[in-house]
Design an enzyme around this catalytic site. Sequence first.
Site, PDB file in Angstrom:
ATOM      1  N   ARG A 241     -16.057  20.316 -27.776  1.00  0.00           N
ATOM      2  CA  ARG A 241     -15.715  20.274 -26.346  1.00  0.00           C
ATOM      3  C   ARG A 241     -16.799  19.501 -25.609  1.00  0.00           C
ATOM      4  O   ARG A 241     -17.981  19.656 -25.897  1.00  0.00           O
ATOM      5  CB  ARG A 241     -15.516  21.677 -25.773  1.00  0.00           C
ATOM      6  CG  ARG A 241     -16.657  22.663 -26.018  1.00  0.00           C
ATOM      7  CD  ARG A 241     -16.482  23.946 -25.230  1.00  0.00           C
ATOM      8  NE  ARG A 241     -17.095  25.111 -25.836  1.00  0.00           N
ATOM      9  CZ  ARG A 241     -18.390  25.382 -25.877  1.00  0.00           C
ATOM     10  NH1 ARG A 241     -19.267  24.540 -25.356  1.00  0.00           N
ATOM     11  NH2 ARG A 241     -18.834  26.487 -26.447  1.00  0.00           N
ATOM     12  N   HIS A 245     -18.783  26.101 -22.433  1.00  0.00           N
ATOM     13  CA  HIS A 245     -17.672  26.997 -22.755  1.00  0.00           C
ATOM     14  C   HIS A 245     -16.709  27.171 -21.581  1.00  0.00           C
ATOM     15  O   HIS A 245     -15.505  27.010 -21.724  1.00  0.00           O
ATOM     16  CB  HIS A 245     -18.215  28.357 -23.199  1.00  0.00           C
ATOM     17  CG  HIS A 245     -17.159  29.402 -23.282  1.00  0.00           C
ATOM     18  ND1 HIS A 245     -16.170  29.361 -24.252  1.00  0.00           N
ATOM     19  CD2 HIS A 245     -16.896  30.480 -22.498  1.00  0.00           C
ATOM     20  CE1 HIS A 245     -15.349  30.390 -24.049  1.00  0.00           C
ATOM     21  NE2 HIS A 245     -15.762  31.070 -23.003  1.00  0.00           N
ATOM     22  N   TYR A 253     -27.560  25.423 -25.244  1.00  0.00           N
ATOM     23  CA  TYR A 253     -27.763  25.750 -26.654  1.00  0.00           C
ATOM     24  C   TYR A 253     -27.380  24.590 -27.580  1.00  0.00           C
ATOM     25  O   TYR A 253     -27.571  24.672 -28.779  1.00  0.00           O
ATOM     26  CB  TYR A 253     -26.942  27.004 -27.016  1.00  0.00           C
ATOM     27  CG  TYR A 253     -25.522  26.955 -26.477  1.00  0.00           C
ATOM     28  CD1 TYR A 253     -24.512  26.303 -27.169  1.00  0.00           C
ATOM     29  CD2 TYR A 253     -25.213  27.518 -25.238  1.00  0.00           C
ATOM     30  CE1 TYR A 253     -23.233  26.217 -26.663  1.00  0.00           C
ATOM     31  CE2 TYR A 253     -23.927  27.441 -24.715  1.00  0.00           C
ATOM     32  CZ  TYR A 253     -22.939  26.786 -25.434  1.00  0.00           C
ATOM     33  OH  TYR A 253     -21.680  26.696 -24.915  1.00  0.00           O
TER      34      TYR A 253
HETATM   35  C1  LIG Z   1     -10.970  39.732 -27.905  1.00  0.00           C
HETATM   36  C2  LIG Z   1     -11.975  38.961 -27.111  1.00  0.00           C
HETATM   37  N1  LIG Z   1     -13.273  39.005 -27.432  1.00  0.00           N
HETATM   38  C3  LIG Z   1     -14.185  38.288 -26.733  1.00  0.00           C
HETATM   39  C4  LIG Z   1     -13.802  37.525 -25.660  1.00  0.00           C
HETATM   40  C5  LIG Z   1     -14.824  36.698 -24.894  1.00  0.00           C
HETATM   41  N2  LIG Z   1     -14.648  35.290 -25.279  1.00  0.00           N
HETATM   42  C6  LIG Z   1     -13.919  34.446 -24.519  1.00  0.00           C
HETATM   43  S1  LIG Z   1     -13.810  32.909 -25.227  1.00  0.00           S
HETATM   44  C7  LIG Z   1     -14.774  33.375 -26.523  1.00  0.00           C
HETATM   45  C8  LIG Z   1     -15.112  32.383 -27.589  1.00  0.00           C
HETATM   46  C9  LIG Z   1     -13.937  31.875 -28.338  1.00  0.00           C
HETATM   47  O1  LIG Z   1     -14.355  30.908 -29.257  1.00  0.00           O
HETATM   48  P1  LIG Z   1     -13.332  30.040 -30.051  1.00  0.00           P
HETATM   49  O2  LIG Z   1     -12.258  30.898 -30.602  1.00  0.00           O
HETATM   50  O3  LIG Z   1     -14.104  29.230 -31.022  1.00  0.00           O
HETATM   51  O4  LIG Z   1     -12.664  29.121 -28.934  1.00  0.00           O
HETATM   52  P2  LIG Z   1     -13.364  27.984 -28.032  1.00  0.00           P
HETATM   53  O5  LIG Z   1     -13.832  28.651 -26.770  1.00  0.00           O
HETATM   54  O6  LIG Z   1     -14.491  27.403 -28.786  1.00  0.00           O
HETATM   55  O7  LIG Z   1     -12.281  27.016 -27.741  1.00  0.00           O
HETATM   56  C10 LIG Z   1     -15.159  34.704 -26.410  1.00  0.00           C
HETATM   57  C11 LIG Z   1     -15.996  35.407 -27.399  1.00  0.00           C
HETATM   58  C12 LIG Z   1     -12.426  37.522 -25.327  1.00  0.00           C
HETATM   59  N3  LIG Z   1     -11.985  36.809 -24.306  1.00  0.00           N
HETATM   60  N4  LIG Z   1     -11.535  38.213 -26.061  1.00  0.00           N
END
Ligand SMILES: Cc1ncc(C[n+]2csc(CCOP(=O)(O)OP(=O)(O)O)c2C)c(N)n1
Length: 321
Positions: A241, A245, A253
């Site tokens: 990306r 985030h 980071y």
């Molecule tokens: C069940 C759950 N746990 C934690 C979160 C907090 N959270 C939101 S996005 C995220 C990271 C997701 O990473 P990834 O699946 O790699 O997707 P990316 O953001 O990199 O597209 C987290 C931990 C959440 N929204 N839902």
Amino acid sequence: MELNLGKEKLIEMYKKMLQIRSFEEKVFELYAQNHVPGTIHLYAGQEAVAVGICCTLRKDDYITSTHRGHGHCIAKGAQLKRIMAEILGKKTGYCKGKGGSMHIADFDVGMLGATAVVGAGIPIAMGAGLSIKLKGTDNVVACFFGDGASNQGTFHESINMAAVWKLPVIFACENNVYAMGTRQSTVMLVENVADRAIAYGIPGVTVDGNDVLAVYEAARKAVDRARKGEGPTLIECKTYRHKGHSRIDPAKYRPKEEVEEWLRKDPVGRFRTKLLQTKALMEAEIQQIEKEVLTEIEGAVKFAMESPSPAPEEALEDVYA
Ligand SMILES: Cc1ncc(C[n+]2csc(CCOP(=O)(O)OP(=O)(O)O)c2C)c(N)n1
Ligand SMILES: [Mg+2]
């Protein structure tokens, strides 16, 4: 990457990638100007994944999405103006302005919905696959999720069930190296998410997720297999990306060199160069597409900005209780 797809398809792909990029740049700008009431997770940098996969699908096929879903919606053919209106919290948005960025769905184009719950789209895709199988149609469902989501129980349970029942699902992992600030290599001992496919007895492939044609090619094979009733495939697309985030993350980071390396591999610029180098499209044709896309985005912003907000008394309408 090979360019034997026909001009029309290449134009569709470039246009969709550009729509996503320009849309996300605009959303970022609108957020900075305080026009976005909720949070946003931008898809810029990952365009080749949504477009490469969705361009192999029919309109009556389905997708499920994530918290980073604007790109998936656009690639599957949802309306720019209604996505923008939802993000701005307007009544003309897909959820009447009451859901925001992470709650966009458009059943008319098979977009079954974004979700704020990491990994929650995966069992929904599995369920859609089961419904297709029970109805006996030849539709397929593509399921987008992140590297982080691949550590959730929902991933393992859904993929196993889809494998055992030979459901027509394409599991498309967008491995963008991070889950929030957590580096994938620190929470997974296997190098590739696709390596996990072997545990479920289905094909797993890793592709350059910044090469739209490589993603398209892998998706085409997976879709063919699914339509024939041969079951699911796991495709891991290695990507990145461009922004942090979410809107508040400066992404400190990430090493500077890493960011620069990935920016050099930008999927939109790479595809543009490829189209020109191979003379698939001429510079003037590309500029025409770019002009059209900018006009579309401006139209979507105008539509959303001029739309009314939902009235307070509508807050409890459309709620299941
Ligand atoms: C069940 C759950 N746990 C934690 C979160 C907090 N959270 C939101 S996005 C995220 C990271 C997701 O990473 P990834 O699946 O790699 O997707 P990316 O953001 O990199 O597209 C987290 C931990 C959440 N929204 N839902
Ligand atoms: Mg990730």
